[in-house]
Write a protein that holds these residues in place. Structure first.
Motif, PDB file in Angstrom:
ATOM      1  N   CYS A 127       0.656  -1.145   0.039  1.00 12.28           N
ATOM      2  CA  CYS A 127      -0.026  -0.210   0.096  1.00 12.28           C
ATOM      3  C   CYS A 127       0.703   1.515   0.065  1.00 12.28           C
ATOM      4  O   CYS A 127       0.479   2.243  -0.418  1.00 12.28           O
ATOM      5  CB  CYS A 127      -0.807   0.154   1.349  1.00 12.28           C
ATOM      6  SG  CYS A 127      -1.452  -1.660   1.596  1.00 12.28           S
ATOM      7  N   CYS A 172       1.515   3.857  -2.889  1.00 13.82           N
ATOM      8  CA  CYS A 172       0.485   4.752  -3.381  1.00 13.82           C
ATOM      9  C   CYS A 172       0.038   5.760  -2.029  1.00 13.82           C
ATOM     10  O   CYS A 172      -0.014   7.003  -2.194  1.00 13.82           O
ATOM     11  CB  CYS A 172      -0.726   4.241  -3.734  1.00 13.82           C
ATOM     12  SG  CYS A 172      -0.400   3.546  -5.377  1.00 13.82           S
ATOM     13  N   HIS A 173       0.044   5.186  -0.991  1.00 12.70           N
ATOM     14  CA  HIS A 173      -0.384   5.991   0.360  1.00 12.70           C
ATOM     15  C   HIS A 173       0.317   6.781   1.334  1.00 12.70           C
ATOM     16  O   HIS A 173       0.099   7.119   2.132  1.00 12.70           O
ATOM     17  CB  HIS A 173      -1.642   5.239   1.086  1.00 12.70           C
ATOM     18  CG  HIS A 173      -2.891   4.536   0.221  1.00 12.70           C
ATOM     19  ND1 HIS A 173      -3.840   5.752  -0.158  1.00 12.70           N
ATOM     20  CD2 HIS A 173      -3.269   3.439  -0.137  1.00 12.70           C
ATOM     21  CE1 HIS A 173      -4.840   5.058  -0.572  1.00 12.70           C
ATOM     22  NE2 HIS A 173      -4.628   3.940  -0.912  1.00 12.70           N
ATOM     23  N   LEU A 178     -13.328   9.310   2.249  1.00 12.72           N
ATOM     24  CA  LEU A 178     -14.301   9.418   1.050  1.00 12.72           C
ATOM     25  C   LEU A 178     -15.297   8.344   1.051  1.00 12.72           C
ATOM     26  O   LEU A 178     -16.500   8.640   0.841  1.00 12.72           O
ATOM     27  CB  LEU A 178     -13.247   9.135  -0.446  1.00 12.72           C
ATOM     28  CG  LEU A 178     -12.154  10.340  -0.895  1.00 12.72           C
ATOM     29  CD1 LEU A 178     -11.361   9.465  -1.645  1.00 12.72           C
ATOM     30  CD2 LEU A 178     -12.821  11.373  -1.412  1.00 12.72           C
ATOM     31  N   TYR A 179     -14.844   7.256   1.531  1.00 15.40           N
ATOM     32  CA  TYR A 179     -15.776   6.239   1.343  1.00 15.40           C
ATOM     33  C   TYR A 179     -16.348   5.697   2.778  1.00 15.40           C
ATOM     34  O   TYR A 179     -16.868   4.755   2.869  1.00 15.40           O
ATOM     35  CB  TYR A 179     -15.294   4.952   0.543  1.00 15.40           C
ATOM     36  CG  TYR A 179     -14.806   5.396  -0.752  1.00 15.40           C
ATOM     37  CD1 TYR A 179     -15.861   5.154  -1.897  1.00 15.40           C
ATOM     38  CD2 TYR A 179     -13.609   5.550  -1.211  1.00 15.40           C
ATOM     39  CE1 TYR A 179     -15.557   5.587  -3.054  1.00 15.40           C
ATOM     40  CE2 TYR A 179     -13.445   6.022  -2.382  1.00 15.40           C
ATOM     41  CZ  TYR A 179     -14.542   6.127  -3.431  1.00 15.40           C
ATOM     42  OH  TYR A 179     -14.146   6.326  -4.727  1.00 15.40           O
ATOM     43  N   GLY A 183     -13.813   6.520  -7.798  1.00 18.43           N
ATOM     44  CA  GLY A 183     -14.665   7.678  -7.709  1.00 18.43           C
ATOM     45  C   GLY A 183     -15.033   8.085  -9.203  1.00 18.43           C
ATOM     46  O   GLY A 183     -14.245   8.267  -9.814  1.00 18.43           O
ATOM     47  N   ARG A 194      -7.694  16.063  -1.858  1.00 21.43           N
ATOM     48  CA  ARG A 194      -7.374  14.803  -2.511  1.00 21.43           C
ATOM     49  C   ARG A 194      -6.520  14.806  -3.743  1.00 21.43           C
ATOM     50  O   ARG A 194      -5.775  13.951  -3.708  1.00 21.43           O
ATOM     51  CB  ARG A 194      -8.642  14.092  -2.494  1.00 21.43           C
ATOM     52  CG  ARG A 194      -8.949  13.173  -3.550  1.00 21.43           C
ATOM     53  CD  ARG A 194      -9.092  11.846  -2.776  1.00 21.43           C
ATOM     54  NE  ARG A 194      -9.087  10.940  -3.976  1.00 21.43           N
ATOM     55  CZ  ARG A 194      -8.136  10.616  -4.504  1.00 21.43           C
ATOM     56  NH1 ARG A 194      -7.010  11.421  -4.433  1.00 21.43           N
ATOM     57  NH2 ARG A 194      -7.966   9.859  -5.452  1.00 21.43           N
ATOM     58  N   MET A 208      -8.539   3.014  -6.729  1.00 21.69           N
ATOM     59  CA  MET A 208      -7.937   2.233  -5.707  1.00 21.69           C
ATOM     60  C   MET A 208      -8.065   0.696  -6.212  1.00 21.69           C
ATOM     61  O   MET A 208      -9.238   0.373  -6.298  1.00 21.69           O
ATOM     62  CB  MET A 208      -8.738   2.323  -4.437  1.00 21.69           C
ATOM     63  CG  MET A 208      -8.533   1.193  -3.384  1.00 21.69           C
ATOM     64  SD  MET A 208      -7.005   1.288  -2.608  1.00 21.69           S
ATOM     65  CE  MET A 208      -7.060  -0.191  -1.586  1.00 21.69           C
TER      66      MET A 208
END
Ligand code: HEC
Ligand code: HEC
Length: 285
Positions: A120, A123-124, A143-144, A161, A229, A259
């Motif tokens: 992960c 990216c994060h 977001l979710y 999204g 974001r 994602m």
């Protein structure tokens, strides 16, 4: 030589220096001899006990059967023996229940850190600190949704999204106005011309809500918290997002926000561990 020997009858070798300094033929001391014999016996014993002599296509394997890989595997088994009870529990429990179990939680925290780094962090960011264009996971802004179940869902199924491009429906002035409106929201200023578009012609409210706080079901970002974001953030960046949209197929200028889905790629236990790890970073609502 013996006629020059000033010490006749002595067990000397007949070599003299400075008249009386001479070499004798005494046996070495007992302690020295014992050490000498002990060492060669040890060497031979060692090469018989352990793998040693090279042979034509292999090597002498030693009578003990010891191998480096065998020792490694035995150690690994010991480690797995310690981990097994934890792993069994994790396999049979839900992520929400793991979270409630103090001991399991600590175990997961340690083992998922490596997993997060592998799968992960590219990216994060490490520790979920985020990267330009990738959401921060170590905050309260979701977001979710930041509940443990939502996080499991996100990791398992992935997310993407969708926001349409508004270049065709709004004029450039309108795009700028609405960008100014949304980027002013966190400072409490309300830019009226932009608000009119947000709640009217632009139909932004349909996804972001009348209060612009976003909806977890759509992953439509909260626009009121000053957390952006998409890099670099600010009015110009919001203008770009509104104009070109998010994940609009065939639109190269559109924001990219995918994602990946990890279900099927990671085990269920690994997904639960990661969800617990991410939740502990900044989970909540
Ligand atoms: C290829 C890049 C990439 C990788 C690898 C990746 N993610 Fe994501 N992740 C994203 C993007 C992009 C989003 C935002 C999706 C969107 O905006 O719709 C996201 C969103 C999320 C969210 C939702 C955040 C929110 O605010 O609701 C979570 C949770 C998450 N990722 C966890 C993980 C975990 C755990 C891993 C490792 C197993 C991981 N991600 C690996 C790119 C990635
Ligand atoms: C069909 C639903 C939808 C509509 C309509 C929509 N948006 Fe979005 N918007 C989204 C989603 C979903 C995201 C988050 C995308 C992501 O992160 O994956 C987003 C993201 C954004 C962002 C970026 C937020 C950030 O953190 O960087 C801005 C700014 C934005 N929208 C403004 C608007 C404005 C202004 C309008 C109206 C002109 C609008 N949106 C209309 C769904 C929508």
């Amino acid at each position: 030589m013996s006629e020059h020997n000033p010490f006749p009858g002595e067990n000397n070798t007949g070599h003299f220096w400075d008249e009386d300094l001479r070499e004798l033929t005494n046996d070495p001391p007992t302690w020295w001899r014992m050490g000498f014999h002990a060492s060669w016996i040890l060497v031979i014993g060692y090469t018989i006990w352990y793998p040693s002599w090279p042979l034509v296509s292999s090597h002498f394997e030693g009578v003990s059967g010891w191998t480096a890989i065998g020792e490694y595997k035995a150690d690994l088994k010991e480690v797995e023996g310690v981990r097994a009870p934890f792993e069994e529990k994790i396999a049979s429990m839900s992520a929400a229940d793991i979270l409630k179990d103090q001991q399991l939680n600590e175990y997961v925290q340690r083992s998922a850190k490596v997993l997060f780094g592998d799968k992960c962090a590219a990216c994060h960011g490490s520790g979920g600190a985020g990267n330009p264009g990738f959401p921060v996971l170590a905050d309260d802004d979701w977001l979710y949704g930041g509940t443990i179940d939502k996080i499991v869902e996100t990791i398992t199924n992935g997310r993407m999204g969708m926001m349409p491009a508004h270049a065709g429906t709004l004029s450039d002035q309108e795009l700028r106005d609405v960008a100014k409106y949304v980027t002013g929201l966190n400072s409490g200023t309300e830019y009226a011309p932009g608000k009119a578009i947000f709640t009217g012609k632009g139909a932004c409210f349909a996804c972001h809500g009348m209060d612009a706080k976003g909806m977890h079901a759509l992953g439509s970002a909260n626009l009121t918290d000053g957390i952006w974001r998409f890099a670099p953030g600010g009015e110009e960046s919001a203008y770009h997002t509104i104009k070109f949209g998010v994940n609009v197929p065939g639109n190269a200028e559109s924001r990219n926000a995918v994602m990946p889905k990890f279900g099927g790629n990671l085990s269920e236990s690994d997904i639960k561990k990661l969800a617990v790890y991410v939740y502990n970073l900044g989970g909540g609502q």
